[in-house]
Scaffold this motif. Structure first.
Motif, short mmCIF file in Angstrom:
data_model
loop_
_atom_site.label_atom_id
_atom_site.label_comp_id
_atom_site.label_asym_id
_atom_site.label_seq_id
_atom_site.Cartn_x
_atom_site.Cartn_y
_atom_site.Cartn_z
N GLU A 1 0.83 -1.21 0.00
CA GLU A 1 0.00 0.00 0.00
C GLU A 1 0.86 1.26 0.00
O GLU A 1 0.51 2.26 -0.64
N SER B 1 -10.82 0.09 2.97
CA SER B 1 -9.59 -0.69 3.16
C SER B 1 -9.40 -1.69 2.03
O SER B 1 -8.27 -2.07 1.70
N ARG C 1 -10.35 -0.94 -0.95
CA ARG C 1 -10.33 -0.07 -2.13
C ARG C 1 -11.57 -0.26 -3.00
O ARG C 1 -11.49 -0.27 -4.23
N LEU D 1 -8.28 6.71 8.66
CA LEU D 1 -9.14 7.40 7.71
C LEU D 1 -9.15 8.90 7.99
O LEU D 1 -8.99 9.33 9.13
N HIS E 1 -8.97 7.58 2.61
CA HIS E 1 -7.77 6.96 3.15
C HIS E 1 -6.87 8.07 3.69
O HIS E 1 -6.66 9.10 3.03
N ASP F 1 -4.11 9.30 1.47
CA ASP F 1 -4.48 9.98 0.22
C ASP F 1 -4.46 11.50 0.33
O ASP F 1 -4.54 12.19 -0.69
#
Length: 296
Positions: A69, A134, A136, A152, A265, A268
């Motif tokens: 990840e 999680s 995706r 998150l 996420h 992100d």
């Protein structure tokens, strides 16, 4: 180890099957299986336990997942850096949302964002459950309550209102409703009780209605029952303008307020492309809820 191997590993980890990973990557499942076998052989350990139920990660697979990840985030960041952060948004972004938001808000909000970003592709996943970030299932999700666990990033977007409502045709042909007690003589539309996936959606229990005679796990099905004069139910105010003849019932006695949250996420937030889309999405949803509620 190559990034493409990790990309295939992540797809199998998230879908728990070769066929699911194949669909996600647009690759033949047999090819996915061969690549996983080669990766396991190169690492000298099994990354998945295979069974008729699917592919479950082993302890070694779980350890690799964290690194995979991170590599995924690094690759996304590198691509963004090379392509530049200025200008219009491009590429594919998938949003998960409960079907009320997905049906009555997201289409027009995303259409506006895409009009300003013609190279952008948007996918809306409307699910009557919590979207699993999680795995995706989506790049970001809209929820009706903030998640309590997971790495998150959670941002409250806006509040929205709900009221009891029914069609003009239904109200014309059934006994008048002047008090909460009068509801006992009417058909009630709502969620299937054991399929309510978030306590914030348990509207009828909150207002003291015990029996639902017309039930669905879909907000859209409930709303169409209302439109077809099926009965009375709790409705998002932002959906009412699309109902053509849907009227609020006992608005001075029953009014509910809920909130939408944008869930992403945590890693992100380093990706400017997703940050910009999230900002546009949040702004658009706030404006659209306000516009539609003013018309309800």
């Amino acid at each position: 180890m190559h990034w493409d191997d990790l990309r295939i590993f992540l797809a199998v980890a998230r879908t728990e099957s070769l066929s699911g990973a194949g669909k996600l990557l647009r690759v033949d499942p047999a090819t996915v299986g061969r690549r996983i076998a080669r990766l396991e052989e190169g690492m000298g350990t099994a990354l998945f336990a295979k069974s008729p139920q699917g592919y479950a990660m082993t302890d070694a697979g779980q350890r690799l997942l964290t690194h995979a990840e991170r590599a995924e985030q690094a690759m996304a960041g590198a691509l963004e850096e090379v392509q530049g952060q200025a200008g219009s948004l491009s590429g594919q972004i998938r949003i998960g949302a409960p079907d009320g938001c997905a049906n009555y808000l997201l289409p027009q909000v995303c259409t506006q964002i895409m009009a300003e970003n013609p190279d952008l592709e948007v996918q809306i996943v409307a699910l009557p459950r919590v979207v699993n970030l999680s795995k995706r299932e989506a790049d970001m999700a809209i929820g009706v309550s903030p998640p309590a666990t997971g790495r998150l990033l959670v941002q409250r977007i806006t509040d929205y209102k709900l009221h009891l409502a029914a069609s003009r045709a239904y109200l014309k042909h059934h006994p008048p409703i002047k008090t909460l007690d009068d509801l006992r003589g009417h058909r009630i539309i709502g969620y299937i009780p054991d399929m309510i996936f978030d306590k914030e959606l348990d509207y009828l229990n909150e207002i003291g209605v015990e029996r639902v005679t017309m039930a669905s796990n879909s907000v859209s099905v409930q709303f169409n029952w209302l439109r077809k004069a099926g009965g009375i139910g709790v409705v998002h105010d932002f959906a009412i303008p699309s109902g053509h003849g849907i009227l609020k019932v006992l608005p001075d006695k029953i009014s509910l307020t809920r909130s939408f949250y944008l869930i992403r996420h945590a890693d992100d937030q380093r990706l400017e492309r997703l940050n910009r889309f999230a900002a546009a999405l949040s702004e658009g949803l706030r404006a659209e809820v306000a516009r539609l509620e003013a018309r309800s």
